[in-house]
Enzyme design. Structure first.
Site, short mmCIF file in Angstrom:
data_model
loop_
_atom_site.label_atom_id
_atom_site.label_comp_id
_atom_site.label_asym_id
_atom_site.label_seq_id
_atom_site.Cartn_x
_atom_site.Cartn_y
_atom_site.Cartn_z
N ALA A 234 -3.00 5.08 -1.04
CA ALA A 234 -4.23 5.08 -1.85
C ALA A 234 -4.28 3.90 -2.82
O ALA A 234 -5.37 3.48 -3.23
CB ALA A 234 -4.37 6.40 -2.60
N THR B 277 0.32 9.40 -5.60
CA THR B 277 -0.95 9.08 -4.95
C THR B 277 -0.98 9.73 -3.58
O THR B 277 0.05 10.16 -3.07
CB THR B 277 -1.12 7.57 -4.70
OG1 THR B 277 -0.10 7.15 -3.78
CG2 THR B 277 -1.05 6.79 -5.99
N ASP B 278 -2.14 9.72 -2.96
CA ASP B 278 -2.19 10.03 -1.55
C ASP B 278 -1.72 8.78 -0.78
O ASP B 278 -1.51 7.70 -1.35
CB ASP B 278 -3.58 10.49 -1.10
CG ASP B 278 -3.50 11.35 0.15
OD1 ASP B 278 -2.48 11.29 0.87
OD2 ASP B 278 -4.46 12.08 0.45
N TYR B 279 -1.61 8.95 0.50
CA TYR B 279 -1.01 7.98 1.42
C TYR B 279 -1.72 6.61 1.36
O TYR B 279 -2.88 6.52 1.74
CB TYR B 279 -1.13 8.58 2.82
CG TYR B 279 -0.24 8.05 3.88
CD1 TYR B 279 -0.43 6.78 4.41
CD2 TYR B 279 0.77 8.83 4.41
CE1 TYR B 279 0.38 6.32 5.42
CE2 TYR B 279 1.59 8.37 5.42
CZ TYR B 279 1.39 7.12 5.93
OH TYR B 279 2.19 6.65 6.94
#
Ligand code: BGC
Length: 744
Positions: free
Chosen positions: A282, A278-280
């Site tokens: 997310a 995932t992104d940070y």
């Protein structure tokens, strides 16, 4: 464009046998792991060395010792990564090595121009070489995994992250995407200068409503597949090892729990075998999006949609075991995700030698190696776009008295741009320093002009008057204006794309001073330059858009200003006349009431009453110090008869100027009648050629049926019979037209 049938995705360059062997080894390890250890491998945390998001987890070193983390990001250098790796290898029960990730987006220590600038080179081989340098340096500093390429197609310059991608066009973005994957990953994952790439942000992030970062995205699935997904698919086809989900919702469903994107498209259709991270935070953000009731629910949604690794929020770590015990997540899903993490570690050789990337000696020679700096300088030369030139550039012979104006002319930090990895401002020279170094016998006068700050609305009459006086002492003035680093990039959306603060007034005053003036603009996005451009008319003046050119940017600027090399870059994004035109891109649909060139002002047409529809500077535009003539293009035959047939388009170019140059020949398609409305132009190919002064070159493009295809209303790829137009030329608004028929 998206190809009709997905080719089976490679993982790095591995052949099937090597992949199967890695899988077998990792399955044996998986069999020895507890559920908690598997969940640990699916968790990633930042170190305290650098921060790229809102929260730092306390005690990440204990997490490593206890086997609660599979990957650490924002940790680098051989010594520090060795220390952390030692904790994992010596103290965790199974000694599984960590994977170190980092945002190596446009260089690690030697900083290349921002990706949007590199895309302006239209030079995929150069971009691949830049990624190779970045990988070589990062790998020597302990990094295994680059969170790049960023491939979000973006058509709204208000969005600050346009600087990270390749602009508005799916084809150009796709070529840049695969070039970067090849560059980062190299030929062999076991090579000591290969790092795993991570294509991001999947998907649609570049279409954030109103250009506001993290905002919702609402695209038809057809537009998503036609415009936004092709660069991701190109990365997958190039063997990218991992994919990062984006922060945004897509049609109401956050990308980080979006089964259509993560399962159906990525896995089933594209047959992607790598890791999804995932992104940070997310997963945590699924709560704010309003699709998860609590942290446990968020973890369930993400993992069941196909996320393999959780970046930073610890929700997997805290809840996956419990979710498996409650049968809300299957044990098989956990095994699948864990296996992907282990396979990545295996193919990078970390099980054989967890410290193979931690090598101080290699680090000392690789970082800022002269060859790396040379490549960064070349790429910077190829990335700056000459927008206007009223017989002023190049400055040859070099001026004896030169005025340099503007705060940005004496800034190092603002040359690097956001996501500059481990780049150090002190590795760069300012433009002022570079000019002083090169023109040692000239008199160089400097005035800082006005502050660059957005909120600087105070009257700056005195500073501007002084700057004008400085300019008037010189034969030529170079005024550097634009954005400072925090003004573009993540969470840096803007509603006003003019020159921040009082810089426009400064530039206009210098232009009016009577001294021939080169305006250099630096920024991470297209700017609104209408007033500035108008003021150049009739003046001995030039406008060079330098983007943020990286560690060697100042030297490259001097090379261009003095004419050691000719500018050759072309815009990868339209430059608007005003913010009111956004989103703006060349590949629009025609509308039922188009504005025709012959009749630009009919009453009831799709237009503004206060502005032309066209951009100030169109996609593909850029000048050079020479002139290339295009002869009449020829097609070898009038009809394409089927998927296996091909047409050849030939065109002769002549460099009629006195300098060697580089020409970027662009080929656009139009399908005037189809089952759905098709864009007025669509880039289907381009060629970048070096052409010596006086030389004539014949170049050819092959046209195949697959380039005519599109995704129809039924979401199926199709290629329809009929008449097609080809438009070939130097930019999207400067082309010659040919037609042919497709009759399968
Ligand atoms: C960015 C990503 C980046 C990640 C890790 C996020 O805020 O959106 O592009 O890779 O941080 O630093």
């Amino acid at each position: 464009m998206a190809s009709p049938s997905a080719t089976p995705a490679r993982f790095f360059n591995l052949d099937e046998r090597d992949y199967a062997a890695a899988e077998q080894r990792c399955r044996a390890l998986l069999a020895r792991m507890t559920l908690a250890e598997k969940v640990g491998q699916m968790s990633q945390f930042t170190s305290d060395r650098d921060t790229t998001g809102p929260s730092i987890r306390e005690g990440y070193q204990d997490d490593i010792r206890e086997g609660r983390v599979g990957s650490i990001f924002n940790a680098f250098d051989a010594d520090f990564t060795r220390q952390l790796q030692t904790l994992a290898v010596n103290e965790s029960r199974l000694g599984i090595p960590l994977l170190f990730g980092y945002d190596v987006v446009h260089g690690f220590r030697t900083i290349f121009p921002i990706p949007l600038a590199m895309a302006s080179s239209w030079h995929p081989e150069g971009v691949e070489a830049a990624a190779r340098v970045a990988a070589t340096e990062a790998a020597a500093a302990g990094i295994h995994w680059a969170f790049a390429p960023m491939v979000d197609v973006s058509r709204d310059a208000r969005w600050g992250r346009v600087m990270e991608g390749a602009g508005e066009d799916p084809l150009l973005s796709s070529r840049m995407a695969s070039a970067q994957v090849r560059g980062y990953q190299g030929h062999d994952p076991r090579a000591l200068d290969s790092v795993a790439a991570c294509v991001k942000h999947y998907a649609g992030y570049g279409a954030a409503e109103a250009g506001r970062d993290y905002n919702s995205v609402d695209l038809s699935e057809r537009v998503m597949r036609s415009v936004h997904l092709p660069p991701h698919q190109a990365a997958v086809n190039a063997g990218v090892a991992s994919v990062m989900t984006s922060f945004n919702t897509v049609d109401g469903v956050p990308a980080s729990c979006n089964a259509l994107l993560l399962r159906q498209i990525l896995r089933d259709e594209w047959q992607f075998r790598g890791l999804v991270v995932t992104d940070y935070t997310a997963i945590m953000e699924l709560l704010e999006h309003g699709v998860a009731a609590d942290a446990r629910d968020a973890a369930r949604l993400a993992v069941n949609a196909g996320v393999d690794m959780d970046m930073q929020d610890g929700y997997f770590l805290d809840h996956l075991a419990e979710l498996v015990e409650a049968d809300d997540v299957s044990a098989a899903r956990i095994d699948e995700a864990t296996l992907r993490v282990l396979i990545l570690k295996d193919v990078l050789g970390l099980f054989e030698d967890p410290y193979r990337y931690c090598d101080e000696a290699r680090e000392a020679t690789a970082l800022l190696a002269p060859e790396h700096r040379r490549k960064a300088r070349e790429m910077a030369q190829q990335s700056m776009v000459l927008l206007e030139n009223n017989d002023l550039l190049p400055l040859s012979p070099a001026p004896q008295r030169l005025a340099v104006i503007g705060e940005l002319a004496d800034s190092r930090a603002d040359l690097l741009g956001p996501w500059h990895g481990n780049g150090h401002a002190q590795d760069a020279h300012t433009l002022l320093e570079a000019l002083r170094g090169r023109l040692s016998s000239a008199e160089i006068y400097y005035h800082a002009g006005v502050p660059v700050d957005i909120d600087d609305t105070a009257s700056r009459q005195r500073e501007i008057a002084e700057a004008v006086t400085t300019a008037q002492q010189a034969d030529v003035a170079v005024v550097v204006v634009g954005e400072k680093e925090p003004m573009s990039g993540e969470a840096a959306s803007r509603t006003d794309l003019g020159l921040p603060g009082q810089q426009l007034a400064l530039a206009l005053a210098i232009l009016a001073s009577g001294t021939p003036t080169v305006v250099v603009t630096l920024s991470g996005r297209p700017l609104v330059l209408s007033e500035l451009t108008a003021a150049l008319t009739g003046q001995s003046a030039a406008l060079l858009h330098g983007w943020w050119p990286g560690s060697e940017g100042a030297e490259a600027l001097v090379d261009l200003l003095l004419g050691d090399v000719s500018p050759c870059a072309r815009l990868p994004m339209s430059f608007p006349r005003s913010v009111g035109q956004l989103p703006l891109y060349y590949g629009q649909l025609p509308t039922g009431r188009p504005v025709f060139r012959e009749n630009p002002d009919p009453r009831y047409s799709s237009k503004y009453i206060d502005s032309p529809n066209t951009p100030l500077y169109p996609f593909g535009y850029g000048l050079s110090y020479t002139h290339v003539d295009y002869a009449t293009p020829q097609l070898d035959k009038p009809t394409l008869t089927g998927p296996d047939d091909q047409l050849t388009l030939n065109i002769e170019l002549t460099n009629t100027g006195e300098r060697d140059g580089v020409e970027v020949v662009q080929l656009y398609l139009r399908d005037p009648v189809a089952s759905i409305s098709r864009p007025v132009r669509e880039l289907i190919d381009f060629k970048r050629i070096e052409i010596a002064a006086g030389a004539r070159e014949r170049i050819s493009f092959i046209i195949r049926a697959e380039q005519l295809g599109f995704i129809g209303s039924d979401l199926r790829w199709r290629c329809e019979a009929g008449r097609f137009e080809l438009h070939i030329g130097a930019h999207v608004e400067d082309t010659q037209t040919l037609t042919f028929d497709y009759q399968p």
